[in-house]
Write a protein that holds these residues in place. Structure first.
Motif, PDB file in Angstrom:
ATOM      1  N   LEU A 134       0.997  -1.267  -0.039  1.00 18.68           N
ATOM      2  CA  LEU A 134      -0.100  -0.124   0.043  1.00 18.68           C
ATOM      3  C   LEU A 134       0.770   1.385  -0.016  1.00 18.68           C
ATOM      4  CD1 LEU A 134      -2.739  -1.029   2.404  1.00 18.68           C
ATOM      5  CD2 LEU A 134      -3.030  -0.907  -0.020  1.00 18.68           C
ATOM      6  N   ALA A 135       1.956   1.202   0.779  1.00 18.59           N
ATOM      7  CA  ALA A 135       2.902   2.327   0.838  1.00 18.59           C
ATOM      8  C   ALA A 135       3.585   2.746  -0.763  1.00 18.59           C
ATOM      9  CB  ALA A 135       4.040   2.170   1.646  1.00 18.59           C
ATOM     10  N   ILE A 136       3.731   1.642  -1.276  1.00 13.21           N
ATOM     11  CA  ILE A 136       4.383   1.779  -2.937  1.00 13.21           C
ATOM     12  C   ILE A 136       3.288   2.126  -3.749  1.00 13.21           C
ATOM     13  CG2 ILE A 136       5.293   0.589  -4.826  1.00 13.21           C
ATOM     14  CD1 ILE A 136       6.495  -1.519  -2.650  1.00 13.21           C
ATOM     15  N   TYR A 178      -0.389  19.976  -3.442  1.00  9.42           N
ATOM     16  CA  TYR A 178       1.002  19.561  -3.097  1.00  9.42           C
ATOM     17  C   TYR A 178       1.339  19.494  -1.377  1.00  9.42           C
ATOM     18  CZ  TYR A 178       4.307  20.179  -6.817  1.00  9.42           C
ATOM     19  OH  TYR A 178       5.152  19.985  -7.895  1.00  9.42           O
ATOM     20  N   ILE A 179       0.461  20.096  -0.530  1.00  8.78           N
ATOM     21  CA  ILE A 179       0.976  19.959   0.960  1.00  8.78           C
ATOM     22  C   ILE A 179       0.401  18.835   1.078  1.00  8.78           C
ATOM     23  CG2 ILE A 179       0.200  20.949   3.164  1.00  8.78           C
ATOM     24  CD1 ILE A 179      -0.245  23.542   1.926  1.00  8.78           C
ATOM     25  N   ASP A 180      -0.542  18.227   0.587  1.00  8.30           N
ATOM     26  CA  ASP A 180      -1.212  16.999   1.072  1.00  8.30           C
ATOM     27  C   ASP A 180      -0.206  15.790   0.548  1.00  8.30           C
ATOM     28  OD1 ASP A 180      -3.170  15.106   2.540  1.00  8.30           O
ATOM     29  OD2 ASP A 180      -3.725  14.670   0.331  1.00  8.30           O
ATOM     30  N   LEU A 181       0.336  16.020  -0.717  1.00 10.12           N
ATOM     31  CA  LEU A 181       1.190  15.035  -1.404  1.00 10.12           C
ATOM     32  C   LEU A 181       2.460  14.841  -0.536  1.00 10.12           C
ATOM     33  CD1 LEU A 181       0.900  16.063  -5.081  1.00 10.12           C
ATOM     34  CD2 LEU A 181      -0.176  14.192  -3.795  1.00 10.12           C
ATOM     35  N   ILE A 182       2.947  15.984   0.280  1.00  2.76           N
ATOM     36  CA  ILE A 182       4.324  15.763   0.798  1.00  2.76           C
ATOM     37  C   ILE A 182       4.019  14.935   2.123  1.00  2.76           C
ATOM     38  CG2 ILE A 182       5.615  16.998   2.465  1.00  2.76           C
ATOM     39  CD1 ILE A 182       5.779  19.404   0.187  1.00  2.76           C
ATOM     40  N   THR A 183       2.689  15.226   2.920  1.00  2.00           N
ATOM     41  CA  THR A 183       2.251  14.421   3.806  1.00  2.00           C
ATOM     42  C   THR A 183       2.138  12.847   3.565  1.00  2.00           C
ATOM     43  OG1 THR A 183       1.236  16.377   4.919  1.00  2.00           O
ATOM     44  CG2 THR A 183       0.484  14.237   5.625  1.00  2.00           C
ATOM     45  N   LYS A 187       4.387   9.880   4.936  1.00  2.00           N
ATOM     46  CA  LYS A 187       3.790   8.903   5.620  1.00  2.00           C
ATOM     47  C   LYS A 187       3.947   7.234   4.983  1.00  2.00           C
ATOM     48  CE  LYS A 187      -0.896   6.987   7.329  1.00  2.00           C
ATOM     49  NZ  LYS A 187      -2.490   7.165   7.481  1.00  2.00           N
ATOM     50  N   ALA A 188       4.030   7.408   3.926  1.00  2.00           N
ATOM     51  CA  ALA A 188       4.279   6.172   2.900  1.00  2.00           C
ATOM     52  C   ALA A 188       5.813   5.726   3.166  1.00  2.00           C
ATOM     53  CB  ALA A 188       3.950   6.236   1.511  1.00  2.00           C
ATOM     54  N   LEU A 221      10.041  13.452  -2.111  1.00  2.00           N
ATOM     55  CA  LEU A 221      10.099  14.385  -1.240  1.00  2.00           C
ATOM     56  C   LEU A 221      10.958  15.624  -1.707  1.00  2.00           C
ATOM     57  CD1 LEU A 221      10.079  13.131   2.575  1.00  2.00           C
ATOM     58  CD2 LEU A 221       8.532  14.120   1.258  1.00  2.00           C
ATOM     59  N   ILE A 222      12.130  15.219  -2.011  1.00  2.00           N
ATOM     60  CA  ILE A 222      13.028  16.363  -2.807  1.00  2.00           C
ATOM     61  C   ILE A 222      12.456  17.101  -3.800  1.00  2.00           C
ATOM     62  CG2 ILE A 222      15.343  16.866  -3.655  1.00  2.00           C
ATOM     63  CD1 ILE A 222      16.395  14.642  -2.188  1.00  2.00           C
TER      64      ILE A 222
END
Length: 490
Positions: A134-136, A178-183, A187-188, A221-222
């Motif tokens: 699920l993380a992948i 974008y803010i949510d994608l970073i979060t 988490k992943a 993330l980068i």
């Protein structure tokens, strides 16, 4: 549909496609369900295909960056994307073929249960593998959504995963996404457990290697963070610093690489469009080739083929790299350099992340310096160029001394070299928009006054989802090709 079935069949053959569920022989009257791993495999392949293909109905980034120009059709190099529904096809491909398959795979995995006879340790392991999978999937979801935001701006997001419940999803604010994608990425990464397995052979990028997926996540993330450098410095530094400390893709050994094979329909889309289809639609663009010639850049030998100038008797009198005039008719295979042999090779891999790209991001972070813990911009700049030469298997020689890093104009240094190194990668468009290098101009025949900095929303959205479309267009100022993405500040 036929092509999808063939692909899934090929995946089954490659990975010994059997139903290993404990109750398979107990109830064969249950409706057949495609296993989660094959939906995941198809999503991976679809994502890479969409970003690699040169098909001008689906992907035109090579024209946006003026790497190539056309010989038969000229609408795309004139930036007339409406006739072939380019923006529609790119949108549908990512939402349906990538996010759709990832979502279906996720639902199946979430419903999976361990064997009835499983021991306590087996149940623990089963659940950890499930979390890894699920993380992948989450990381690929984030990667895909970033491409959509970077291409269109505000997009359907919070309601996009529920097509049956809502066929007309609302559009979310791009920066909020974008803010949510970073979060989600953070988490992943935290959920990945390197002591357990994941998709195994069904993962065509890393073979289920969780250590490499962690590097993928940190690289993501980068990438997300550096995009925000001019818009939200606090969040930008947070994301870049965390990805850097976590360990990212800095060596070509860790590249997120999809290995195509020699058999249809699983060979590289470049090969499909340039060789298997027996078409000669593309040649090198003078915009790019002239700059490579100016630097005497050795990567010309793999990026393009030599043009042979002949006398009236057909004898070769000179060989060099020659670009067709970008955006203009009259270019042919006979009077311009053809695309390099890599595009005529069925097994040329498709790339989602590579070491050169991440090293350029870190060079940029170090050059900006404001809150980033990364130091040594020149070092990462040199590493990025070196990684590019290694990737293309070209000796670097003394090239670095001919393109020294210029700290006083780091945007030009990084921007121009990233333009060269990220040839054949859509990410080069992001770097150009953020750093404003290279400086590109439209042709005299262009239907647009400037090189596009975003895509217009698809025609179907304008007609079927018209109310939400109108709100989204108003929110970004106007649905036009010259409206900048929120992070493109200068």
């Amino acid at each position: 549909m036929k092509k999808i079935i063939l692909i899934l069949f090929a995946i089954c053959l490659t990975n010994s496609c059997v139903n290993d569920s404990e109750d398979y022989h107990e109830d064969q009257k249950k409706p057949y369900q495609i296993p989660s791993q094959y939906l995941f495999s198809q999503a991976e392949k679809s994502l890479v295909d969409k970003l690699v293909t040169p098909n001008f109905n689906r992907n035109v980034f090579r024209f946006l960056q003026q790497y190539w120009t056309e010989t038969t059709y000229y609408t795309e190099v004139k930036y007339d994307f409406e006739n072939r529904k380019v923006t529609q096809n790119f949108w549908n491909g990512l939402y349906l073929d990538v996010l759709g398959n990832l979502n279906d795979s996720k639902k199946i995995i979430e419903a999976e249960q361990p064997k009835i006879t499983a021991t306590a340790n087996e149940i623990i392991s089963f659940n950890k593998i499930k979390i890894n999978k699920l993380a992948i999937i989450e990381l690929l979801n984030v990667y895909t959504y970033q491409i959509l935001v970077d291409t269109y701006g505000n997009i359907p997001y919070s309601e996009a995963g529920f097509p049956l419940e809502n066929i007309n999803p609302k559009y979310d604010d791009a920066e909020t996404i974008y803010i949510d994608l970073i979060t989600r990425t953070e988490k992943a990464i935290d959920n990945l457990d390197i002591s357990e397995a994941s998709f195994g052979k069904a993962d065509f990028l890393y073979g289920g290697n969780i250590t490499k997926w962690k590097k993928f996540g940190n690289s993501l993330l980068i990438k997300l963070g550096i995009a925000l450098a001019d818009q939200n410095l606090t969040l930008s530094t947070q994301a870049v610093n965390k990805g850097f400390l976590g360990g990212a893709i800095l060596s070509n050994d860790d590249n997120a690489k999809f290995n195509y094979d020699s058999n249809s329909p699983n060979f590289n889309p470049l090969y499909d469009n340039l060789f298997a289809s027996n078409r000669n639609d593309f040649v090198a663009a003078d915009t790019f080739v002239n700059y490579l010639n100016k630097l005497n850049d050795p990567r010309r030998e793999v990026y393009f083929q030599l043009y042979n100038e002949k006398d009236k008797n057909g004898n070769i009198i000179s060989s060099y790299y020659k670009g067709g005039k970008f955006g203009s008719p009259g270019n042919t295979i006979r009077n311009s350099s053809k695309i390099g042999l890599f595009a005529y090779t069925s097994t040329t891999p498709g790339i989602l992340f590579e070491a050169s790209e991440i090293n350029f991001y870190l060079a940029e972070a170090a050059a900006r310096n404001s809150g980033y813990i990364v130091t040594g911009a020149e070092n990462y700049y040199n590493n990025a160029i070196t990684a590019s030469f290694e990737f293309w298997n070209v000796p670097i020689g003394n090239y670095l001394s001919t393109v020294p890093y210029n700290a006083s104009n780091w945007k030009e240094s990084i921007g121009m070299q990233a333009w060269i190194a990220l040839y054949n990668r859509i990410e080069s468009w992001n770097t150009k928009r953020r750093l404003d290098y290279p400086i590109l101009h439209v042709s005299s025949s262009s239907v647009l006054p400037e090189v596009p900095v975003r895509f217009r929303y698809p025609i179907d959205e304008r007609t079927v989802n018209s109310a939400n479309y109108s709100q989204a267009a108003a929110a970004i100022g106007k649905d036009d090709y010259n409206i900048k993405i929120f992070w493109d500040k200068y």
